[in-house]
Write an enzyme that holds these catalytic residues in place. Structure first.
Site, PDB file in Angstrom:
ATOM      1  N   ASN A   9      15.818  53.029  69.610  1.00  0.00           N
ATOM      2  CA  ASN A   9      15.454  51.787  68.952  1.00  0.00           C
ATOM      3  C   ASN A   9      14.969  52.194  67.650  1.00  0.00           C
ATOM      4  O   ASN A   9      13.566  53.004  67.701  1.00  0.00           O
ATOM      5  CB  ASN A   9      14.444  50.853  69.678  1.00  0.00           C
ATOM      6  CG  ASN A   9      14.280  49.648  68.811  1.00  0.00           C
ATOM      7  OD1 ASN A   9      13.872  49.684  67.559  1.00  0.00           O
ATOM      8  ND2 ASN A   9      14.101  48.458  69.610  1.00  0.00           N
ATOM      9  N   ASP A  11      13.987  50.282  64.936  1.00  0.00           N
ATOM     10  CA  ASP A  11      12.954  49.308  63.928  1.00  0.00           C
ATOM     11  C   ASP A  11      12.293  49.887  63.249  1.00  0.00           C
ATOM     12  O   ASP A  11      11.810  49.392  62.148  1.00  0.00           O
ATOM     13  CB  ASP A  11      12.572  48.259  65.195  1.00  0.00           C
ATOM     14  CG  ASP A  11      13.574  47.322  65.671  1.00  0.00           C
ATOM     15  OD1 ASP A  11      14.923  47.468  65.292  1.00  0.00           O
ATOM     16  OD2 ASP A  11      13.261  46.700  66.793  1.00  0.00           O
ATOM     17  N   HIS A  12      11.442  50.723  63.756  1.00  0.00           N
ATOM     18  CA  HIS A  12      10.114  50.932  62.989  1.00  0.00           C
ATOM     19  C   HIS A  12      10.193  52.000  61.963  1.00  0.00           C
ATOM     20  O   HIS A  12       9.206  52.222  61.217  1.00  0.00           O
ATOM     21  CB  HIS A  12       8.840  51.404  64.258  1.00  0.00           C
ATOM     22  CG  HIS A  12       8.666  50.460  64.850  1.00  0.00           C
ATOM     23  ND1 HIS A  12       7.986  49.233  64.287  1.00  0.00           N
ATOM     24  CD2 HIS A  12       8.759  50.108  66.303  1.00  0.00           C
ATOM     25  CE1 HIS A  12       7.943  48.152  65.248  1.00  0.00           C
ATOM     26  NE2 HIS A  12       8.370  48.679  66.419  1.00  0.00           N
ATOM     27  N   ARG A  20       6.290  49.688  51.897  1.00  0.00           N
ATOM     28  CA  ARG A  20       6.200  50.116  50.359  1.00  0.00           C
ATOM     29  C   ARG A  20       7.369  49.382  49.611  1.00  0.00           C
ATOM     30  O   ARG A  20       7.335  49.743  48.511  1.00  0.00           O
ATOM     31  CB  ARG A  20       6.468  51.705  50.395  1.00  0.00           C
ATOM     32  CG  ARG A  20       5.297  52.138  50.907  1.00  0.00           C
ATOM     33  CD  ARG A  20       4.124  52.084  49.644  1.00  0.00           C
ATOM     34  NE  ARG A  20       3.035  53.179  50.011  1.00  0.00           N
ATOM     35  CZ  ARG A  20       3.026  54.297  49.215  1.00  0.00           C
ATOM     36  NH1 ARG A  20       3.617  54.556  48.701  1.00  0.00           N
ATOM     37  NH2 ARG A  20       2.051  54.996  49.626  1.00  0.00           N
ATOM     38  N   HIS A  45      16.554  45.344  66.091  1.00  0.00           N
ATOM     39  CA  HIS A  45      16.363  43.977  66.544  1.00  0.00           C
ATOM     40  C   HIS A  45      16.168  43.318  65.038  1.00  0.00           C
ATOM     41  O   HIS A  45      15.399  43.644  64.263  1.00  0.00           O
ATOM     42  CB  HIS A  45      14.906  43.872  67.036  1.00  0.00           C
ATOM     43  CG  HIS A  45      14.367  42.555  67.581  1.00  0.00           C
ATOM     44  ND1 HIS A  45      13.099  42.204  68.149  1.00  0.00           N
ATOM     45  CD2 HIS A  45      14.954  41.280  67.133  1.00  0.00           C
ATOM     46  CE1 HIS A  45      13.190  41.014  68.424  1.00  0.00           C
ATOM     47  NE2 HIS A  45      14.037  40.642  67.822  1.00  0.00           N
ATOM     48  N   ARG A  47      14.858  40.377  63.623  1.00  0.00           N
ATOM     49  CA  ARG A  47      14.235  39.379  63.905  1.00  0.00           C
ATOM     50  C   ARG A  47      14.442  38.194  62.833  1.00  0.00           C
ATOM     51  O   ARG A  47      14.977  38.551  61.556  1.00  0.00           O
ATOM     52  CB  ARG A  47      12.671  39.942  63.492  1.00  0.00           C
ATOM     53  CG  ARG A  47      12.216  40.766  64.813  1.00  0.00           C
ATOM     54  CD  ARG A  47      10.725  41.127  64.617  1.00  0.00           C
ATOM     55  NE  ARG A  47      10.025  39.914  65.397  1.00  0.00           N
ATOM     56  CZ  ARG A  47       9.420  39.763  66.425  1.00  0.00           C
ATOM     57  NH1 ARG A  47       9.539  40.964  67.254  1.00  0.00           N
ATOM     58  NH2 ARG A  47       8.955  38.692  67.035  1.00  0.00           N
ATOM     59  N   ARG A  51      11.276  41.094  59.603  1.00  0.00           N
ATOM     60  CA  ARG A  51      10.042  41.965  59.235  1.00  0.00           C
ATOM     61  C   ARG A  51      10.269  43.434  59.253  1.00  0.00           C
ATOM     62  O   ARG A  51       9.563  44.266  58.744  1.00  0.00           O
ATOM     63  CB  ARG A  51       8.663  41.594  60.189  1.00  0.00           C
ATOM     64  CG  ARG A  51       8.913  42.214  61.413  1.00  0.00           C
ATOM     65  CD  ARG A  51       7.727  41.961  62.252  1.00  0.00           C
ATOM     66  NE  ARG A  51       7.589  40.788  62.732  1.00  0.00           N
ATOM     67  CZ  ARG A  51       6.867  40.221  63.731  1.00  0.00           C
ATOM     68  NH1 ARG A  51       6.316  41.125  64.563  1.00  0.00           N
ATOM     69  NH2 ARG A  51       6.414  39.058  64.113  1.00  0.00           N
ATOM     70  N   HIS A  52      11.383  43.967  59.908  1.00  0.00           N
ATOM     71  CA  HIS A  52      11.867  45.038  59.773  1.00  0.00           C
ATOM     72  C   HIS A  52      13.343  45.294  59.360  1.00  0.00           C
ATOM     73  O   HIS A  52      13.691  45.704  58.325  1.00  0.00           O
ATOM     74  CB  HIS A  52      11.235  46.115  61.013  1.00  0.00           C
ATOM     75  CG  HIS A  52      11.307  45.520  62.325  1.00  0.00           C
ATOM     76  ND1 HIS A  52      12.580  45.094  62.863  1.00  0.00           N
ATOM     77  CD2 HIS A  52      10.480  45.304  63.254  1.00  0.00           C
ATOM     78  CE1 HIS A  52      12.156  44.468  64.201  1.00  0.00           C
ATOM     79  NE2 HIS A  52      11.249  44.728  64.408  1.00  0.00           N
ATOM     80  N   GLU A  72      19.586  43.297  69.289  1.00  0.00           N
ATOM     81  CA  GLU A  72      18.733  42.412  69.726  1.00  0.00           C
ATOM     82  C   GLU A  72      18.465  41.207  68.956  1.00  0.00           C
ATOM     83  O   GLU A  72      18.384  41.348  67.385  1.00  0.00           O
ATOM     84  CB  GLU A  72      17.330  42.903  69.927  1.00  0.00           C
ATOM     85  CG  GLU A  72      17.115  44.040  70.972  1.00  0.00           C
ATOM     86  CD  GLU A  72      15.908  44.879  71.094  1.00  0.00           C
ATOM     87  OE1 GLU A  72      15.812  45.740  72.033  1.00  0.00           O
ATOM     88  OE2 GLU A  72      14.799  44.355  70.439  1.00  0.00           O
ATOM     89  N   THR A 103       7.798  42.165  70.827  1.00  0.00           N
ATOM     90  CA  THR A 103       8.300  40.944  71.877  1.00  0.00           C
ATOM     91  C   THR A 103       7.523  41.149  73.035  1.00  0.00           C
ATOM     92  O   THR A 103       7.335  42.078  73.823  1.00  0.00           O
ATOM     93  CB  THR A 103       9.803  41.536  72.442  1.00  0.00           C
ATOM     94  OG1 THR A 103      10.452  41.803  70.874  1.00  0.00           O
ATOM     95  CG2 THR A 103      10.475  40.254  73.123  1.00  0.00           C
ATOM     96  N   GLU A 153      17.884  43.279  80.988  1.00  0.00           N
ATOM     97  CA  GLU A 153      16.995  44.483  80.516  1.00  0.00           C
ATOM     98  C   GLU A 153      15.342  43.883  81.050  1.00  0.00           C
ATOM     99  O   GLU A 153      14.996  42.919  80.474  1.00  0.00           O
ATOM    100  CB  GLU A 153      16.899  44.736  79.089  1.00  0.00           C
ATOM    101  CG  GLU A 153      15.852  45.756  78.628  1.00  0.00           C
ATOM    102  CD  GLU A 153      16.378  46.531  77.375  1.00  0.00           C
ATOM    103  OE1 GLU A 153      17.316  46.400  76.816  1.00  0.00           O
ATOM    104  OE2 GLU A 153      15.383  46.955  76.712  1.00  0.00           O
ATOM    105  N   HIS A 194      10.421  48.577  76.579  1.00  0.00           N
ATOM    106  CA  HIS A 194       9.268  48.213  76.022  1.00  0.00           C
ATOM    107  C   HIS A 194       8.058  48.942  76.250  1.00  0.00           C
ATOM    108  O   HIS A 194       7.637  49.063  77.498  1.00  0.00           O
ATOM    109  CB  HIS A 194       9.091  46.705  76.199  1.00  0.00           C
ATOM    110  CG  HIS A 194       8.031  46.097  75.056  1.00  0.00           C
ATOM    111  ND1 HIS A 194       6.981  46.356  74.796  1.00  0.00           N
ATOM    112  CD2 HIS A 194       8.869  45.422  73.828  1.00  0.00           C
ATOM    113  CE1 HIS A 194       6.610  45.622  73.796  1.00  0.00           C
ATOM    114  NE2 HIS A 194       7.796  45.044  73.264  1.00  0.00           N
ATOM    115  N   GLY A 195       7.306  49.624  75.280  1.00  0.00           N
ATOM    116  CA  GLY A 195       6.178  50.370  75.422  1.00  0.00           C
ATOM    117  C   GLY A 195       6.414  51.528  76.232  1.00  0.00           C
ATOM    118  O   GLY A 195       5.080  52.338  76.473  1.00  0.00           O
ATOM    119  N   GLY A 216      11.790  52.806  71.531  1.00  0.00           N
ATOM    120  CA  GLY A 216      11.529  52.904  70.050  1.00  0.00           C
ATOM    121  C   GLY A 216      10.223  53.292  69.405  1.00  0.00           C
ATOM    122  O   GLY A 216      10.091  54.438  68.958  1.00  0.00           O
TER     123      GLY A 216
END
Ligand code: PXP
Length: 241
Positions: A9, A11-12, A20, A45, A47, A51-52, A72, A103, A153, A194-195, A216
């Site tokens: 993932n 996204d980040h 920036r 994802h 969203r 946001r990303h 996603e 999420t 999932e 997740h996590g 991710g």
């Protein structure tokens, strides 16, 4: 038996870019590097608040990526329309709240099953593999099967959180294991995410019957220190065991 697949993932990478308002680091570049370094699929994802990942990232990644793209989405008409337009290989339907940091839990299938059933039907018409992000519980697995999802999932956030805080993980681990077994018996393909960190991934990878891990935040964070290639290779090695 085939080893579990690793979905990366990214996204980040977009989170860092957007902090920036520049055009770097580019999620497309991360997707192509992850592909080269052994990722089995790429997850993004889109969203509702963008946001990303933004729409252009989806378009560019879909155009260039050779491994499957897992998109996603929240269960909304807008997101269905976007999915049908860009035709990612996989779609994972996730719950979304604007104010959440990430999420926070699985889908509320009791409340949304008819809408999600309709979305699954439309996606399947375009040969898109469908997955539902749910908590590890039997009731939601039964509904997932009933509304004809291809995969589930399992949200591993609670497990990973307990693990990180060095709390007792036994109950949550057993819940996940029972859910994996039950879903497999119903013929649903099971994924988890997740996590997940190297350490929690090591434990979760012991559960037989999870076919795909989507990872991710930790993986991208770890790349700052050891590089994306090493992070991916390390997760792939962990999942082998
Ligand atoms: N799987 C799903 C369905 C998710 O929504 C997320 C977070 O976007 C992940 C996996 C990856 O979680 P993390 O970034 O914590 O590894």
């Amino acid at each position: 038996m085939r080893l579990p697949r690793l979905g990366v993932n990214i996204d980040h990478v977009a989170t860092i870019r957007n902090a920036r308002g520049e055009n770097y680091p580019l999620p497309l570049r991360a997707a192509l590097c992850a592909e080269k370094f052994g990722a089995d699929s790429i997850t993004i994802h889109l969203r509702e608040d963008r946001r990303h990942i933004v729409d252009k990232d989806l378009k560019d990644i879909k155009k260039k990526l050779k491994i499957p793209l897992n998109l996603e989405i929240a269960p909304t008409k807008e997101m269905l329309k976007i999915s049908l337009k860009h035709k990612p290989d996989f779609v994972c339907i996730v719950p979304e709240k604007r104010s959440e940091v990430t999420t926070e839990g699985g889908l509320n299938l009791k409340k949304n099953s008819s809408l999600i059933r309709r979305i699954i039907k439309e996606l399947k018409k375009k040969d898109i593999r469908t997955s539902l992000f749910i908590e590890p519980n039997i009731a939601d697995i039964k509904i997932s099967k009933n509304i004809e999802a291809d995969c589930i999932e399992i949200h591993t956030g609670k497990f990973c959180n307990l693990f990180n805080k060095k709390k007792n993980i036994k109950k949550e681990y057993n819940k996940i294991k029972k859910s994996v077994d039950f879903a497999n018996k119903l013929g649903l393909e099971v994924h988890a995410g997740h996590g997940i960190t190297f350490s929690s991934g090591k434990i979760l990878s012991k559960i037989k019957g999870i076919k795909e891990f989507n990872i991710g935040h930790f993986l991208i964070g770890e790349s700052v220190f050891i590089g994306l290639k090493s992070s991916i290779r390390k997760f792939k090695n962990i999942l082998k065991k």
